[in-house]
Scaffold this motif. Structure first.
Motif, short mmCIF file in Angstrom:
data_model
loop_
_atom_site.label_atom_id
_atom_site.label_comp_id
_atom_site.label_asym_id
_atom_site.label_seq_id
_atom_site.Cartn_x
_atom_site.Cartn_y
_atom_site.Cartn_z
N LYS A 147 -24.11 43.13 3.59
CA LYS A 147 -25.34 42.54 3.08
C LYS A 147 -25.30 41.01 3.06
CE LYS A 147 -25.45 45.55 -0.42
NZ LYS A 147 -25.78 46.16 -1.72
N LYS A 206 -27.38 45.86 14.14
CA LYS A 206 -28.12 47.11 13.94
C LYS A 206 -27.20 48.22 13.44
CE LYS A 206 -31.09 50.02 16.85
NZ LYS A 206 -30.10 51.03 17.23
N ASN A 209 -26.32 47.59 9.79
CA ASN A 209 -27.46 47.91 8.91
C ASN A 209 -27.57 49.41 8.67
OD1 ASN A 209 -28.75 45.50 8.07
ND2 ASN A 209 -29.54 45.18 10.14
N ASN A 212 -24.72 50.55 6.41
CA ASN A 212 -24.98 50.17 5.02
C ASN A 212 -25.95 51.15 4.35
OD1 ASN A 212 -24.93 48.50 2.67
ND2 ASN A 212 -26.89 47.64 3.31
#
Lengths: 378, 378
Positions: A147, A206, A209, A212
């Motif tokens: 993040k 990507k 993300n 996560n």
């Protein structure tokens, strides 16, 4: 293949592997989800060939039965229909059964779906990664590192290497760096119990993300293994495999100024909401540029001016201010991203003049660094 | 013009009038919100010339002071910026002040915005509606009538009159009817204390959707007045004005069959979720068509078949089933819309053969009627 499975378990596994499924993959069969039933449990796989996700549901876990009446086998089902069907079935359990003609029957209560499956042998084999050379990191910490950096990757394909996050592990320190050449975000954490070292590993933003989103905040650990062209993140019931980006990541250490001419310390939230307000008039036209001006008595003025619409000014009090007077303009979006990534109450911002990159850090933590290039205004 | 206002009050008023503001109105000044300060309170206005909304904030209400230091005047502010600014201001109160050059200063805490306003005299006058001929209806009931009918209006501009809801008031019964020529929704409610009658009033579906969003569920009433080309909905602090659609609404009463050949009663939620599941395989290709077949022992089979994907069947038990056997196909979307609009646990569905429209009603309430035309399948 046949089994009866708890629907809640199946729903969450399907949601996880769906994160890797694309509606327009390179190989048509990748529009499907692979289901594999073994005596010990069920494995679902989704892949777009860049990212592959395997989710495992054990037959039993902590004394609870997840899967019953398993007959081994495998099949591929269309990802366009299967997730919605599972989600909307009426009962707590689902029976899934395939026949030799690849017809798959899905039963729950009085609802019965018969779907055309595809041969699982045609589904590509995932690369197997040697996991001897691996290290572990708590899931929470990994999610934090993602993040705090991934937002700064480039979204432009002109320099593909910048669309990834650069990972380095040396001297028991893991470092994530991301930059789109206008700003840079970096985060370091110590890793004990490993002799592993690697550098110039670049993981697509990507992929990180998606990772996560899938990893559930917890104090469990994730095991990371790296090969030439793949990285594997492994938790108890999940394998997340991503290809790496080819190419050399630029040397970024030299971008960070070593000496500063002006330094301020401010409350993070106060600066964030002030910049947010000042950016309201900027909107698209002027790329959301705001101006920061140091003033008497530790005051900082944040302002923005759009001749046709109007202007906005607001003062905030610095906790500390030292060095030269300063008037500097920058993208409010970059500043907001950077401040949001720093999860501390106070930040220190170090400037080297109106035309040089400036550095934002938490006041008492050097492991997080955010760098932003100013905007030239006339 | 000058006043200091409670920010929460201002935010909710701005949100209300924004429902009428379009980013591309016929007259450029309608991209703005008009603010009018009078000794007794503040009025905000937004309009796209089809719909106009006025929201009033009284100086004082129930002993609470909403607005202070009022200096009368008016101004128009850009709706693109003003709502975000108000929402993000730091303090509980906001000071708004305009000068003779149409510069507007907005202050809250240390934040100060100076915006370019526009002359309120250039903002079009809203038509004044005689409210002598009006009737009242509880807000909850009006919202219910809108929700139960407006989804059935046409979205095609080929017959513009069908994009509106037809309102009739006669013999102390208010009736809403909407149809897109494939299905029809109607709802009646008794209205006491009025001698008012009107028919062939057609209110744009879009207007009613916005009105439904703005009206807050409560037992207060809304006062409705109708003229040749406008309808006004008025609550304590809100005026909602919509133009009416020109043209003659088709005669719909004759569409409703008077005799039935097959009748079933089912639990609404059970039928709804069964149809929802059966529609999963249909998706876009076949316009979401599902089939209903009556069977032995009060069973009803819902099924759908998409040759390339697969098929689905599910049985539900009818509470009551009488008349001829039936096999009928229809749009699952229309059926789902209709069942959701009927807020009762059990519905009665009356069929007149596979090619004729069928009627869905709550079991013990004739005031709600949903009609659907079946789909011909071969």
């Amino acid at each position: 293949m046949k089994f009866i499975i708890q629907r809640e378990q199946l729903i969450s596994s399907v949601q996880n592997v769906m994160k890797a499924v694309s509606s327009r993959p390179v190989i048509p069969i990748l529009t499907g989800i692979k289901i594999e039933a073994k005596e010990h449990g069920i494995t679902l796989t989704g892949s777009d060939s860049d990212v592959s996700i395997e989710s495992y549901i054990p037959r039993e876990e902590d004394g609870n039965v997840n899967v019953e009446q398993i007959e081994e086998g495998n099949i591929v089902l269309q990802a366009k229909y299967f997730p919605d069907i599972v989600r909307k079935l009426p009962e707590k359990t689902v029976e899934i059964e395939s026949d030799p003609n690849l017809k798959v029957t899905i039963r729950s209560g009085k609802a019965e779906f018969i779907l055309n499956g595809q041969d699982a042998d045609e589904y590509p084999q995932l690369p197997t990664i040697q996991t001897d050379d691996s290290f572990e990191i708590p899931i929470d910490l990994l999610k934090g590192m993602i993040k705090q950096t991934v937002f700064a990757v480039s979204t432009m394909e002109t320099r593909p290497i910048l669309t990834g996050v650069n990972l380095n592990l040396s001297n028991n320190v893991l470092k994530f760096v991301a930059t789109d050449s206008h700003r840079l975000a970096s985060r370091e954490v110590p890793i004990s119990n490993t002799n592993l070292e690697f550098k110039n590993i670049v993981v697509p933003g990507k992929s990180l993300n998606e990772l996560n989103k899938i990893l559930v905040d917890s104090e469990e650990t994730v095991e990371i293994s790296v090969t030439n062209n793949q990285i594997l993140f492994r938790t108890k019931y999940l394998n997340f495999l991503s290809r790496l980006l080819d190419g050399n990541y630029p040397e970024t250490a030299r971008l960070i100024p070593e000496q500063y001419k002006t330094q301020i310390q401010v409350k993070t939230k106060e600066l964030l909401s002030t910049i947010d307000r000042a950016s309201l008039l900027a909107k698209e036209e002027r790329n959301n540029v705001v101006r920061l001006t140091t003033q008497e008595s530790q005051l900082i003025e944040i302002s923005s001016n759009s001749p046709e619409i109007g202007n906005v000014t607001e003062e905030i009090m610095a906790q500390l201010m030292e060095g030269e007077e300063l008037k500097i303009s920058f993208s409010s979006k970059y500043m907001i991203d950077a401040l949001k990534a720093i999860e501390y109450d106070e930040v220190s911002i170090a400037f080297t003049g109106a035309m040089r990159p400036f550095v934002i850090r938490p006041v008492n933590d050097d492991s997080i660094l955010q760098l932003i290039l100013p905007v030239r205004t006339y």
